[in-house]
Design a protein around this motif. Structure first.
Motif, mmCIF file in Angstrom:
data_model
loop_
_atom_site.group_PDB
_atom_site.id
_atom_site.type_symbol
_atom_site.label_atom_id
_atom_site.label_comp_id
_atom_site.label_asym_id
_atom_site.label_seq_id
_atom_site.Cartn_x
_atom_site.Cartn_y
_atom_site.Cartn_z
ATOM 1 N N ARG A 65 1.101 -1.448 0.236
ATOM 2 C CA ARG A 65 0.097 0.284 0.048
ATOM 3 C C ARG A 65 0.884 1.268 -0.142
ATOM 4 O O ARG A 65 0.904 2.295 1.018
ATOM 5 C CB ARG A 65 -1.093 -0.216 0.860
ATOM 6 C CG ARG A 65 -2.120 -1.018 1.469
ATOM 7 C CD ARG A 65 -3.097 -0.809 2.372
ATOM 8 N NE ARG A 65 -2.185 -0.802 3.177
ATOM 9 C CZ ARG A 65 -2.240 -1.925 4.208
ATOM 10 N NH1 ARG A 65 -2.094 -2.981 3.301
ATOM 11 N NH2 ARG A 65 -1.413 -1.916 5.478
ATOM 12 N N GLY A 66 1.924 1.353 -0.779
ATOM 13 C CA GLY A 66 3.170 2.743 -0.763
ATOM 14 C C GLY A 66 3.823 2.044 0.056
ATOM 15 O O GLY A 66 4.960 3.340 -0.676
ATOM 16 N N TYR A 67 4.257 1.524 0.860
ATOM 17 C CA TYR A 67 5.133 1.641 1.952
ATOM 18 C C TYR A 67 6.372 0.163 0.760
ATOM 19 O O TYR A 67 5.240 -0.459 0.649
ATOM 20 C CB TYR A 67 4.694 1.099 3.135
ATOM 21 C CG TYR A 67 3.961 1.941 4.167
ATOM 22 C CD1 TYR A 67 4.781 2.726 5.052
ATOM 23 C CD2 TYR A 67 2.851 2.288 4.112
ATOM 24 C CE1 TYR A 67 4.383 3.998 5.939
ATOM 25 C CE2 TYR A 67 2.299 3.521 5.437
ATOM 26 C CZ TYR A 67 3.586 4.420 5.553
ATOM 27 O OH TYR A 67 3.007 5.310 6.579
ATOM 28 N N THR A 68 7.226 0.134 1.681
ATOM 29 C CA THR A 68 8.179 -0.042 0.862
ATOM 30 C C THR A 68 8.751 -0.545 2.205
ATOM 31 O O THR A 68 8.845 0.660 3.795
ATOM 32 C CB THR A 68 9.557 -0.246 0.130
ATOM 33 O OG1 THR A 68 10.312 1.102 0.519
ATOM 34 C CG2 THR A 68 8.985 0.126 -1.182
ATOM 35 N N GLY A 69 9.439 -1.980 2.495
ATOM 36 C CA GLY A 69 9.821 -2.062 4.027
ATOM 37 C C GLY A 69 10.890 -3.791 3.963
ATOM 38 O O GLY A 69 10.401 -3.594 2.644
ATOM 39 N N GLU A 70 11.818 -4.118 4.632
ATOM 40 C CA GLU A 70 12.457 -5.496 4.954
ATOM 41 C C GLU A 70 12.375 -5.804 6.300
ATOM 42 O O GLU A 70 11.856 -5.348 7.154
ATOM 43 C CB GLU A 70 13.653 -4.830 4.911
ATOM 44 C CG GLU A 70 14.461 -4.496 3.366
ATOM 45 C CD GLU A 70 15.681 -4.037 3.388
ATOM 46 O OE1 GLU A 70 16.163 -4.219 4.988
ATOM 47 O OE2 GLU A 70 16.390 -3.872 2.508
ATOM 48 N N ILE A 71 12.330 -7.208 5.894
ATOM 49 C CA ILE A 71 11.912 -7.555 7.288
ATOM 50 C C ILE A 71 13.649 -8.383 7.377
ATOM 51 O O ILE A 71 13.959 -9.196 6.457
ATOM 52 C CB ILE A 71 10.820 -8.673 7.023
ATOM 53 C CG1 ILE A 71 10.509 -10.117 8.411
ATOM 54 C CG2 ILE A 71 10.536 -9.786 5.781
ATOM 55 C CD1 ILE A 71 9.218 -10.420 8.444
ATOM 56 N N ASN A 72 13.999 -9.073 8.597
ATOM 57 C CA ASN A 72 15.167 -9.643 8.162
ATOM 58 C C ASN A 72 15.422 -10.299 9.935
ATOM 59 O O ASN A 72 15.167 -9.976 10.852
ATOM 60 C CB ASN A 72 16.479 -8.803 9.017
ATOM 61 C CG ASN A 72 16.666 -7.486 7.876
ATOM 62 O OD1 ASN A 72 17.173 -7.730 7.072
ATOM 63 N ND2 ASN A 72 16.038 -6.212 8.289
ATOM 64 N N ILE A 73 15.281 -11.873 9.494
ATOM 65 C CA ILE A 73 15.249 -12.610 9.943
ATOM 66 C C ILE A 73 16.919 -13.868 10.273
ATOM 67 O O ILE A 73 17.569 -13.921 9.624
ATOM 68 C CB ILE A 73 14.019 -13.708 9.666
ATOM 69 C CG1 ILE A 73 12.790 -13.319 9.342
ATOM 70 C CG2 ILE A 73 14.009 -14.814 10.878
ATOM 71 C CD1 ILE A 73 12.037 -13.886 9.064
ATOM 72 N N GLN A 74 17.320 -13.936 11.629
ATOM 73 C CA GLN A 74 18.247 -14.393 12.326
ATOM 74 C C GLN A 74 18.130 -16.010 11.773
ATOM 75 O O GLN A 74 16.631 -16.341 12.298
ATOM 76 C CB GLN A 74 19.209 -13.744 12.944
ATOM 77 C CG GLN A 74 19.287 -12.451 13.266
ATOM 78 C CD GLN A 74 20.090 -11.437 13.987
ATOM 79 O OE1 GLN A 74 20.471 -12.527 15.007
ATOM 80 N NE2 GLN A 74 20.571 -10.376 13.469
#
Length: 151
Positions: free
Chosen positions: A104-113
């Protein structure tokens, strides 16, 4: 532990931020993708190894789990689409798995160790294979270290 970062795009309206449920969908997508590839690889190895007297039995077990993950992956993909959420890239390195997404117009990242990712993979894989989680043959640390991860 998963961490997220967000940046906004220039849009005429202010979009709603990504929810915890949507981040959970991204996490499930990543886990199911890796699990599915591990099951497919394991099934090929069992069939080609020549080490089993009855490889078809073990292949049947793993193939059943592969089908379950495939169906679940299709459902998660439908849910991602219904939430207007797209995973744009998946990367892995020595620290863990990272995915970029747009929602919805946002960008992001998810980081999982890796430690948390591998542990959750093992728990889910045991469930998909119909195994009891309390009866793990290897200790937690051994099973985590022995599972090779790559997509």
């Amino acid at each position: 532990m998963a961490t997220t970062t967000r940046t906004t795009l220039n849009t005429p309206t202010i979009p709603e931020d990504i929810t915890k449920d949507e981040l959970s969908l991204v996490r499930s997508y990543l886990l199911l993708t890796f699990i599915h590839k591990v099951f497919e690889r394991d099934c090929r190895v069992i069939g080609r190894s020549g080490l089993f007297k009855t490889p078809q039995l073990y292949m049947e077990l793993v193939t059943g789990a592969t089908k379950k993950t495939s169906l679940m992956l299709q459902e998660v993909t439908r849910e991602l689409t219904s939430h207007n959420l797209k995973i744009t890239t998946i990367r892995q390195d020595q620290r863990g798995v990272e995915a970029s997404y747009a929602c919805r117009g946002y960008t992001g990242e998810i980081n999982i160790q890796w430690p948390g990712f591998r542990n959750e993979m093992m728990q889910r894989m045991r469930a998909y294979l119909g195994l009891n989680p309390e009866l793990a043959v290897l200790s937690k640390n051994e099973s985590v270290e022995q599972m090779a991860m790559s997509i």
